[in-house]
Design a protein around this motif. Sequence first.
Motif, PDB file in Angstrom:
ATOM      1  N   GLY A   1       1.723   3.887  10.042  1.00  0.00           N
ATOM      2  CA  GLY A   1       2.571   3.469   9.374  1.00  0.00           C
ATOM      3  C   GLY A   1       3.380   1.996   9.778  1.00  0.00           C
ATOM      4  N   ILE A   2       3.890   1.055   8.943  1.00  0.00           N
ATOM      5  CA  ILE A   2       4.474  -0.146   9.219  1.00  0.00           C
ATOM      6  C   ILE A   2       5.504  -0.237   8.394  1.00  0.00           C
ATOM      7  CG2 ILE A   2       2.545  -1.188   7.692  1.00  0.00           C
ATOM      8  CD1 ILE A   2       2.883  -3.646   9.890  1.00  0.00           C
ATOM      9  N   ASN A   3       6.633  -1.095   8.744  1.00  0.00           N
ATOM     10  CA  ASN A   3       7.850  -1.247   8.058  1.00  0.00           C
ATOM     11  C   ASN A   3       8.429  -2.332   8.497  1.00  0.00           C
ATOM     12  OD1 ASN A   3       9.530  -1.203   5.700  1.00  0.00           O
ATOM     13  ND2 ASN A   3       9.039   1.055   5.679  1.00  0.00           N
TER      14      ASN A   3
ATOM     15  N   ASN B   1      -4.512   1.222   6.577  1.00  0.00           N
ATOM     16  CA  ASN B   1      -3.668   2.266   6.392  1.00  0.00           C
ATOM     17  C   ASN B   1      -2.536   2.088   5.614  1.00  0.00           C
ATOM     18  OD1 ASN B   1      -1.569   4.714   7.626  1.00  0.00           O
ATOM     19  ND2 ASN B   1      -3.610   5.308   8.671  1.00  0.00           N
ATOM     20  N   ASP B   2      -1.661   1.196   6.251  1.00  0.00           N
ATOM     21  CA  ASP B   2      -0.541   0.768   5.649  1.00  0.00           C
ATOM     22  C   ASP B   2      -0.099  -0.482   5.393  1.00  0.00           C
ATOM     23  OD1 ASP B   2       2.035   1.544   4.185  1.00  0.00           O
ATOM     24  OD2 ASP B   2       3.153   1.926   6.060  1.00  0.00           O
ATOM     25  N   VAL B   3       1.120  -0.930   4.574  1.00  0.00           N
ATOM     26  CA  VAL B   3       1.191  -2.366   4.165  1.00  0.00           C
ATOM     27  C   VAL B   3       2.716  -2.339   4.116  1.00  0.00           C
ATOM     28  CG1 VAL B   3       1.068  -1.707   1.808  1.00  0.00           C
ATOM     29  CG2 VAL B   3       0.808  -4.164   2.501  1.00  0.00           C
ATOM     30  N   VAL B   4       3.382  -3.639   4.620  1.00  0.00           N
ATOM     31  CA  VAL B   4       4.506  -3.790   4.118  1.00  0.00           C
ATOM     32  C   VAL B   4       4.922  -5.237   3.415  1.00  0.00           C
ATOM     33  CG1 VAL B   4       4.979  -4.637   6.533  1.00  0.00           C
ATOM     34  CG2 VAL B   4       7.139  -4.082   5.113  1.00  0.00           C
ATOM     35  N   ALA B   5       5.252  -5.351   2.291  1.00  0.00           N
ATOM     36  CA  ALA B   5       5.387  -6.461   1.916  1.00  0.00           C
ATOM     37  C   ALA B   5       6.484  -7.299   2.394  1.00  0.00           C
ATOM     38  CB  ALA B   5       5.574  -6.368   0.077  1.00  0.00           C
ATOM     39  N   VAL B   6       6.262  -8.633   2.277  1.00  0.00           N
ATOM     40  CA  VAL B   6       7.400  -9.678   2.809  1.00  0.00           C
ATOM     41  C   VAL B   6       7.569 -10.733   1.893  1.00  0.00           C
ATOM     42  CG1 VAL B   6       7.058  -9.266   5.291  1.00  0.00           C
ATOM     43  CG2 VAL B   6       5.727 -10.854   4.463  1.00  0.00           C
ATOM     44  N   GLY B   7       6.886 -10.864   0.940  1.00  0.00           N
ATOM     45  CA  GLY B   7       7.038 -12.000  -0.221  1.00  0.00           C
ATOM     46  C   GLY B   7       6.200 -11.438  -1.307  1.00  0.00           C
ATOM     47  N   ARG B   8       6.216 -12.270  -2.494  1.00  0.00           N
ATOM     48  CA  ARG B   8       5.408 -12.021  -3.578  1.00  0.00           C
ATOM     49  C   ARG B   8       4.027 -11.937  -3.416  1.00  0.00           C
ATOM     50  NH1 ARG B   8       8.177 -12.902  -8.245  1.00  0.00           N
ATOM     51  NH2 ARG B   8       6.255 -12.824  -9.480  1.00  0.00           N
ATOM     52  N   GLU B   9       3.444 -12.431  -2.448  1.00  0.00           N
ATOM     53  CA  GLU B   9       1.714 -12.024  -2.212  1.00  0.00           C
ATOM     54  C   GLU B   9       1.394 -11.877  -0.763  1.00  0.00           C
ATOM     55  OE1 GLU B   9      -0.343 -14.928  -4.293  1.00  0.00           O
ATOM     56  OE2 GLU B   9      -0.057 -14.225  -6.174  1.00  0.00           O
ATOM     57  N   SER B  10       2.501 -11.945   0.134  1.00  0.00           N
ATOM     58  CA  SER B  10       2.220 -12.006   1.367  1.00  0.00           C
ATOM     59  C   SER B  10       2.653 -10.339   1.981  1.00  0.00           C
ATOM     60  CB  SER B  10       3.149 -12.914   2.178  1.00  0.00           C
ATOM     61  OG  SER B  10       4.777 -12.991   1.811  1.00  0.00           O
ATOM     62  N   PHE B  11       2.111 -10.250   3.119  1.00  0.00           N
ATOM     63  CA  PHE B  11       2.270  -8.769   3.561  1.00  0.00           C
ATOM     64  C   PHE B  11       1.796  -8.638   5.038  1.00  0.00           C
ATOM     65  CE2 PHE B  11      -1.326  -8.931   0.694  1.00  0.00           C
ATOM     66  CZ  PHE B  11      -2.312  -8.290   1.551  1.00  0.00           C
ATOM     67  N   TYR B  12       2.240  -7.659   5.796  1.00  0.00           N
ATOM     68  CA  TYR B  12       1.435  -7.391   7.126  1.00  0.00           C
ATOM     69  C   TYR B  12       0.845  -5.720   6.656  1.00  0.00           C
ATOM     70  CZ  TYR B  12       4.470 -10.451   9.882  1.00  0.00           C
ATOM     71  OH  TYR B  12       5.040 -11.693  10.473  1.00  0.00           O
ATOM     72  N   PHE B  13      -0.034  -5.609   7.494  1.00  0.00           N
ATOM     73  CA  PHE B  13      -0.837  -4.315   7.113  1.00  0.00           C
ATOM     74  C   PHE B  13      -1.447  -4.053   8.562  1.00  0.00           C
ATOM     75  CE2 PHE B  13      -3.811  -7.873   6.711  1.00  0.00           C
ATOM     76  CZ  PHE B  13      -4.973  -7.390   7.333  1.00  0.00           C
TER      77      PHE B  13
END
Length: 365
Positions: free
Chosen positions: A226-228, A169-181
Motif C-alpha cells: 500500500g502507498i499513500n 499493487n497500489d497507487v496514490v494520485a497527486v494530480g489530475r494525471e500524475s501519481f506514485y505507484f
Amino acid sequence: MLNKIVGMIVLAAVGTHVFRILHSLGYQNTVYKHYPGPCRLLQTPGKGSEDISVTTNGLAFISSGIRLTRYNLDKSRKPHNTRGRIYLYDFNNPSQNATELPFDGDFDVDNFYPHGISLWQDSITGEVLLFVVNHNPKEERIEIFNFDPKSLRLKHSKTVNVKTMYSVNDVVAVGRESFYFTNDRYSKTWYGQSAEKYLLLPWGSIGFYDGKKDTLVQTGLLGPNGINISPDRRFLYVASIRLGSVTIYSISSDNSIKELKVIPVYTGVDNIEIDPDNGDLWLGCHPQLYLMTSHFANVTKRSPSQVLRVKFNRKDSYDQYEIQEVFVDDGALISGSSVASVYKNKLLVGSVIHTTVYCDINTLY
C-alpha cells in the motif's frame, strides 16, 4: 575441522533465513478478537473489497474483483469467475449498503480486475477523479475515471501503461494525471517470483508518473504494498507486508523521494489510509499472513483480520508515535483484511476476496 566450521556457518545461515521467512508470515502472532464498537457486514455481490478510498464529504469508493491469478503464472489457470467492480458507500448514511457504480465511455469491463485505488479531488471545483490499478490480462494498467455525483457513474478518462509498471499493487494520485505507484515484485516468471518470495529478495520498487513520463524513484524494496500521501502532500507512506513495517519518505520538488523513517508494526500490513482530520495512518493488516494462501485457495478457510492506527504525537515530527490495535477478527466475520478507512468515528474494513465490514468507533483514545 574446516569443513565442520563451514557446515555450521551454512546451517546457521539457512536457519536464520528460515526464521526470517516464518517471522514475516506471522507464525509467531496470536489474535484476540475485539471490535471498536458495533459491527455489521455490508452486502455486496462482488468478491472482496481490496482497497477503499474516501472523499472529504464521506463517500467511500471500494474496489472489488482482484485477479488472483497474477500471483500464479500457471497459464492453465483461468481467472476466478467474477468481474471487477467499483462500489460506493456513503458514510453519512451508515445503515445503507454499498451500491455498484456503472461505467461510461470506451472501457473494457470484461478485462477489468481492480486492485489498489486512489482519489484526487479538485479543491476549487470539487471534481473527483478515481485512479484504479487494473490487472488487465494483457498488461498492468492504471485507469482514471471521472465520477459524476449526480448520476453516480464513472466515466473512463484515460488508461496509463508505462514500462516501469510491471507488477503494480497500489497507487496514490497527486494530480489530475500524475501519481506514485508500487511494484510489489520484479519477476514475471513463476520461478522468478518464487525466488523473490522465498529468498526475500528486495526487488520491488516505487514509481512516479507525471502525466507524460515515468520513472522509478525508489528500488531495492521487499514487497512494497500500500502507498499513500500525507494531507499536506509532503510525505509518502509505503507499506511492506513482508517486513511488517511502514516507511515514510519526504517528497522533493522534483517528485523524487528520500527515506526518513521506518515504523515497525510487526504484522503483515497491506494498505494505508489517512485520517484527513489529524493525519493518522490506518492500516489494514494480516496478522497471520501464512493463512492467506489457504484462504486464497478456498475462501471459506479463515485468515484473521486486523486494523491498526498509527497516531503521531507531534504534527511537525515522525519521531513520536503510538500504535493502537483498533479491530481484530479471527476470520469468522471478515477474513484477510486489506484496508481500513475512517470517517467521523466510522470505520470500513475491506478484504482481499471476502466480505466488507462497517463499525462504529466507540473506543478510541
